[in-house]
Design a protein around this motif. Structure first.
Motif, PDB file in Angstrom:
ATOM      1  N   GLU A 151       2.390  11.117  -1.952  1.00  0.00           N
ATOM      2  CA  GLU A 151       2.695   9.940  -1.145  1.00  0.00           C
ATOM      3  C   GLU A 151       3.250  10.320   0.219  1.00  0.00           C
ATOM      4  N   ARG A 152       2.694   9.684   1.270  1.00  0.00           N
ATOM      5  CA  ARG A 152       3.157   9.895   2.638  1.00  0.00           C
ATOM      6  C   ARG A 152       4.144   8.801   3.030  1.00  0.00           C
ATOM      7  N   PHE A 153       3.801   7.545   2.736  1.00  0.00           N
ATOM      8  CA  PHE A 153       4.672   6.410   3.049  1.00  0.00           C
ATOM      9  C   PHE A 153       4.085   5.169   2.400  1.00  0.00           C
ATOM     10  N   ALA A 154       4.801   4.047   2.495  1.00  0.00           N
ATOM     11  CA  ALA A 154       4.346   2.775   1.931  1.00  0.00           C
ATOM     12  C   ALA A 154       4.498   1.680   2.973  1.00  0.00           C
ATOM     13  N   THR A 155       3.584   0.728   2.952  1.00  0.00           N
ATOM     14  CA  THR A 155       3.630  -0.407   3.866  1.00  0.00           C
ATOM     15  C   THR A 155       3.223  -1.681   3.129  1.00  0.00           C
ATOM     16  N   ARG A 156       3.376  -2.789   3.821  1.00  0.00           N
ATOM     17  CA  ARG A 156       2.904  -4.081   3.325  1.00  0.00           C
ATOM     18  C   ARG A 156       1.944  -4.635   4.368  1.00  0.00           C
ATOM     19  N   VAL A 157       0.809  -5.144   3.913  1.00  0.00           N
ATOM     20  CA  VAL A 157      -0.214  -5.712   4.786  1.00  0.00           C
ATOM     21  C   VAL A 157      -0.446  -7.164   4.386  1.00  0.00           C
ATOM     22  N   LEU A 158      -0.538  -8.027   5.391  1.00  0.00           N
ATOM     23  CA  LEU A 158      -0.917  -9.422   5.159  1.00  0.00           C
ATOM     24  C   LEU A 158      -1.980  -9.782   6.189  1.00  0.00           C
ATOM     25  N   VAL A 159      -3.135 -10.238   5.691  1.00  0.00           N
ATOM     26  CA  VAL A 159      -4.215 -10.708   6.547  1.00  0.00           C
ATOM     27  C   VAL A 159      -4.338 -12.203   6.317  1.00  0.00           C
ATOM     28  N   THR A 160      -4.292 -12.978   7.404  1.00  0.00           N
ATOM     29  CA  THR A 160      -4.481 -14.419   7.285  1.00  0.00           C
ATOM     30  C   THR A 160      -5.761 -14.806   8.010  1.00  0.00           C
ATOM     31  N   PHE A 161      -6.354 -15.901   7.547  1.00  0.00           N
ATOM     32  CA  PHE A 161      -7.625 -16.399   8.056  1.00  0.00           C
ATOM     33  C   PHE A 161      -7.394 -17.842   8.492  1.00  0.00           C
ATOM     34  N   ALA A 203       0.835  -1.200   0.000  1.00  0.00           N
ATOM     35  CA  ALA A 203       0.000   0.000   0.000  1.00  0.00           C
ATOM     36  C   ALA A 203       0.868   1.247   0.000  1.00  0.00           C
ATOM     37  N   ARG A 204       0.564   2.132  -0.919  1.00  0.00           N
ATOM     38  CA  ARG A 204       1.154   3.461  -0.907  1.00  0.00           C
ATOM     39  C   ARG A 204       0.092   4.388  -0.333  1.00  0.00           C
ATOM     40  N   ILE A 205       0.361   4.953   0.837  1.00  0.00           N
ATOM     41  CA  ILE A 205      -0.598   5.819   1.516  1.00  0.00           C
ATOM     42  C   ILE A 205      -0.331   7.252   1.066  1.00  0.00           C
ATOM     43  N   GLN A 206      -1.381   7.902   0.589  1.00  0.00           N
ATOM     44  CA  GLN A 206      -1.258   9.238   0.020  1.00  0.00           C
ATOM     45  C   GLN A 206      -2.260  10.185   0.671  1.00  0.00           C
ATOM     46  N   ASP A 207      -1.927  11.484   0.667  1.00  0.00           N
ATOM     47  CA  ASP A 207      -2.931  12.450   1.092  1.00  0.00           C
ATOM     48  C   ASP A 207      -3.977  12.527  -0.019  1.00  0.00           C
ATOM     49  N   ASP A 208      -5.034  13.281   0.199  1.00  0.00           N
ATOM     50  CA  ASP A 208      -6.141  13.288  -0.753  1.00  0.00           C
ATOM     51  C   ASP A 208      -5.758  13.899  -2.097  1.00  0.00           C
TER      52      ASP A 208
END
Length: 144
Positions: A89-99, A80-85
């Protein structure tokens, strides 16, 4: 010494892993709460997922996501690249959701890595538990 600012959140849900996966995706796509103001999803590895948020009273922002892991009922991952409206770009992260299936249903586990500082990580960490609780409520409705 390199310091990392990763977060991890867990939430048990009395629903199947598939229903939890579907509820997570729908929360940001087809069955959005008011604070998710827009979404375009290409649900496949390499697909793009554009999400706009306005979690009042905070200012609106958007995430430009690239899907890295898509296994219904198993895991969902994205960069994810997190951006203002305005799109800066503000910063980037990685997300992992497991079930993870278990005797009582499913354990949702979310990890988010790549934060530059503790304050930004803590801002996201404060919100994820409520998001996972909402996913759980919706998943339980899906399973009927």
């Amino acid at each position: 010494m390199d310091e990392t600012f990763d977060l991890s959140v867990e939430h048990p849900v009395d629903a199947s892993p598939e229903d939890c996966f579907d509820a997570f995706v729908a929360l940001y796509d087809s069955d959005r709460p008011d604070w998710v103001t827009g979404s375009e999803l290409d649900l496949r590895v390499g697909g793009r997922w554009h999400v706009r948020f306005h979690p009042a009273p905070d200012p609106p922002f958007r995430e430009e996501r690239t899907l890295t892991d898509v296994h219904r009922g198993v895991e969902l991952g994205y960069h994810a690249r997190i951006q203002d409206d305005a799109g800066h770009e503000r910063f980037a992260t990685r997300v992992l959701v497991t079930f993870a299936p278990g005797a009582g249903g499913t354990t949702l586990r979310l990890t988010q890595t790549g934060f530059d500082d503790e304050a930004t990580r803590d801002e996201f960490a404060a919100n994820w538990p409520g998001v996972l609780e909402e996913v759980g409520r919706r998943a339980q409705r899906l399973g009927g």
